[in-house]
Scaffold this motif. Structure first.
Motif, PDB file in Angstrom:
ATOM      1  N   VAL A 132      26.376  46.394  71.864  1.00 11.97           N
ATOM      2  CA  VAL A 132      25.817  45.880  70.608  1.00 11.97           C
ATOM      3  C   VAL A 132      25.545  47.068  69.694  1.00 11.97           C
ATOM      4  CG1 VAL A 132      23.867  44.713  69.496  1.00 11.97           C
ATOM      5  CG2 VAL A 132      24.772  43.838  71.660  1.00 11.97           C
ATOM      6  N   SER A 133      25.922  46.924  68.434  1.00 12.84           N
ATOM      7  CA  SER A 133      25.684  47.954  67.419  1.00 12.84           C
ATOM      8  C   SER A 133      24.761  47.394  66.348  1.00 12.84           C
ATOM      9  CB  SER A 133      27.012  48.392  66.792  1.00 12.84           C
ATOM     10  OG  SER A 133      26.819  49.044  65.559  1.00 12.84           O
ATOM     11  N   ARG A 134      23.741  48.176  65.957  1.00 12.68           N
ATOM     12  CA  ARG A 134      22.845  47.786  64.856  1.00 12.68           C
ATOM     13  C   ARG A 134      23.023  48.770  63.702  1.00 12.68           C
ATOM     14  NH1 ARG A 134      18.357  49.979  62.990  1.00 12.68           N
ATOM     15  NH2 ARG A 134      17.918  51.221  64.853  1.00 12.68           N
ATOM     16  N   GLY A 135      23.553  48.289  62.587  1.00 11.87           N
ATOM     17  CA  GLY A 135      23.754  49.158  61.443  1.00 11.87           C
ATOM     18  C   GLY A 135      24.564  50.383  61.808  1.00 11.87           C
ATOM     19  N   GLY A 136      25.574  50.187  62.639  1.00 11.83           N
ATOM     20  CA  GLY A 136      26.289  51.303  63.241  1.00 11.83           C
ATOM     21  C   GLY A 136      27.408  51.862  62.383  1.00 11.83           C
ATOM     22  N   ARG A 137      27.919  52.996  62.853  1.00 13.21           N
ATOM     23  CA  ARG A 137      29.081  53.637  62.241  1.00 13.21           C
ATOM     24  C   ARG A 137      30.223  53.650  63.261  1.00 13.21           C
ATOM     25  NH1 ARG A 137      28.801  57.219  58.154  1.00 13.21           N
ATOM     26  NH2 ARG A 137      31.063  57.129  58.408  1.00 13.21           N
ATOM     27  N   PRO A 138      30.774  52.493  63.581  1.00 15.28           N
ATOM     28  CA  PRO A 138      31.853  52.445  64.570  1.00 15.28           C
ATOM     29  C   PRO A 138      33.087  53.221  64.128  1.00 15.28           C
ATOM     30  CG  PRO A 138      31.660  50.350  63.422  1.00 15.28           C
ATOM     31  CD  PRO A 138      30.460  51.159  63.051  1.00 15.28           C
ATOM     32  N   PRO A 162      28.197  49.464  52.070  1.00 16.31           N
ATOM     33  CA  PRO A 162      29.182  50.433  52.574  1.00 16.31           C
ATOM     34  C   PRO A 162      29.376  50.345  54.085  1.00 16.31           C
ATOM     35  CG  PRO A 162      27.667  51.475  51.027  1.00 16.31           C
ATOM     36  CD  PRO A 162      27.105  50.140  51.346  1.00 16.31           C
ATOM     37  N   VAL A 163      28.266  50.192  54.817  1.00 14.59           N
ATOM     38  CA  VAL A 163      28.351  50.107  56.274  1.00 14.59           C
ATOM     39  C   VAL A 163      28.983  48.773  56.690  1.00 14.59           C
ATOM     40  CG1 VAL A 163      26.993  50.017  58.416  1.00 14.59           C
ATOM     41  CG2 VAL A 163      26.464  51.718  56.659  1.00 14.59           C
ATOM     42  N   LEU A 164      28.725  47.730  55.941  1.00 12.06           N
ATOM     43  CA  LEU A 164      29.341  46.433  56.234  1.00 12.06           C
ATOM     44  C   LEU A 164      30.858  46.535  56.147  1.00 12.06           C
ATOM     45  CD1 LEU A 164      29.271  43.425  56.809  1.00 12.06           C
ATOM     46  CD2 LEU A 164      28.791  43.032  54.372  1.00 12.06           C
ATOM     47  N   ASP A 165      31.353  47.193  55.118  1.00  8.93           N
ATOM     48  CA  ASP A 165      32.803  47.359  54.976  1.00  8.93           C
ATOM     49  C   ASP A 165      33.375  48.140  56.159  1.00  8.93           C
ATOM     50  OD1 ASP A 165      32.774  46.004  52.596  1.00  8.93           O
ATOM     51  OD2 ASP A 165      32.761  47.808  51.342  1.00  8.93           O
ATOM     52  N   LEU A 166      32.689  49.198  56.580  1.00  4.73           N
ATOM     53  CA  LEU A 166      33.157  50.012  57.705  1.00  4.73           C
ATOM     54  C   LEU A 166      33.171  49.195  58.998  1.00  4.73           C
ATOM     55  CD1 LEU A 166      31.245  53.335  56.933  1.00  4.73           C
ATOM     56  CD2 LEU A 166      33.707  52.948  56.712  1.00  4.73           C
ATOM     57  N   ASN A 167      32.171  48.345  59.174  1.00  3.76           N
ATOM     58  CA  ASN A 167      32.097  47.538  60.388  1.00  3.76           C
ATOM     59  C   ASN A 167      33.174  46.470  60.417  1.00  3.76           C
ATOM     60  OD1 ASN A 167      29.360  47.636  62.346  1.00  3.76           O
ATOM     61  ND2 ASN A 167      29.215  48.795  60.442  1.00  3.76           N
ATOM     62  N   GLN A 168      33.442  45.871  59.283  1.00  2.00           N
ATOM     63  CA  GLN A 168      34.484  44.835  59.251  1.00  2.00           C
ATOM     64  C   GLN A 168      35.860  45.431  59.535  1.00  2.00           C
ATOM     65  OE1 GLN A 168      33.498  43.211  55.372  1.00  2.00           O
ATOM     66  NE2 GLN A 168      32.532  41.421  56.305  1.00  2.00           N
ATOM     67  N   ALA A 169      36.091  46.647  59.049  1.00  2.43           N
ATOM     68  CA  ALA A 169      37.365  47.312  59.332  1.00  2.43           C
ATOM     69  C   ALA A 169      37.469  47.667  60.815  1.00  2.43           C
ATOM     70  CB  ALA A 169      37.506  48.564  58.471  1.00  2.43           C
TER      71      ALA A 169
END
Length: 211
Positions: A132-138, A162-169
């Protein structure tokens, strides 16, 4: 059971807090984010909910005290994902040897840059059953994303664009699920936001770590 532990790869001593409720069904190891330690108020709040739901938790510092002091000046070590992942992987292997949690399935909970370290460690370790990632930078996990086999949940604040876009990618590469907490920013400080994170994490580990 509550115990202070010391884990880490050869030559590195990392302080951790291990809590094992009676009849624990799994153990969740926390990887903290940028500038945070095992004393992170947010991660401790999530850990308490997991403990109430029958999971052991290990909150640990991925940096030594000396490194933390240096990192407060430079901010470099918190982004050294290979080093953080190596230390997290060592902690997972070593905590699994303790009698109190021996044989329990292992999950990882990562926040901010700690999420990238958790994903890299999960790619290396077959023992990791859920992430599980919380507000992560995967995105910082790089090529390791394609090697993660554990079911992964990415929790992001709806206002953390910005983080939402990174997570969706990243989710597209991982085959991961993204859960958006409406009205929440990066630190989930809004009323009820962290409660929702805790609920989502507990449900995910209940479904994928124990099953």
């Amino acid at each position: 059971m509550t115990a202070s532990v010391v884990v880490g790869p050869a030559g590195v001593e990392l302080a951790g807090d291990l809590v094992v409720p009676e009849g624990a069904s799994g153990v969740v190891v926390f990887a903290h984010g940028s500038g945070s330690s095992r004393h992170s108020r947010r991660n401790r709040a999530v850990a308490e909910v997991l403990q109430d739901n029958g999971f052991a938790t290990l909150l640990l510092d991925l940096l030594t005290e000396r490194e933390e002091r240096a990192d407060r000046r430079t901010g470099e070590l918190r982004f050294d994902i290979p080093v953080l992942a190596e230390r997290l992987a060592a902690a997972v292997e070593q905590v699994g040897e303790r009698d109190a949690v021996r044989g329990l399935p292992v999950g990882l909970f990562g926040a901010s840059t700690g999420a990238a370290a958790a994903l890299v460690a999960a790619a290396r370790l077959d023992a990791v059953r859920a992430v599980v990632s919380r507000g992560g930078r995967p995105d910082l996990a790089g090529g390791a994303l394609a090697e993660v086999r554990a079911p992964t949940l990415l929790i992001v604040g709806g206002l953390d664009l910005p983080v939402l876009d990174l997570n969706q990618a990243a989710a597209a590469q991982l085959g991961a699920r993204v859960e958006i907490v409406p009205g929440a920013t990066h630190l989930f400080e809004e009323p009820g936001a962290l409660d929702e994170v805790s609920r989502l994490a507990s449900n995910w580990f209940g479904a994928h770590l124990v099953a």
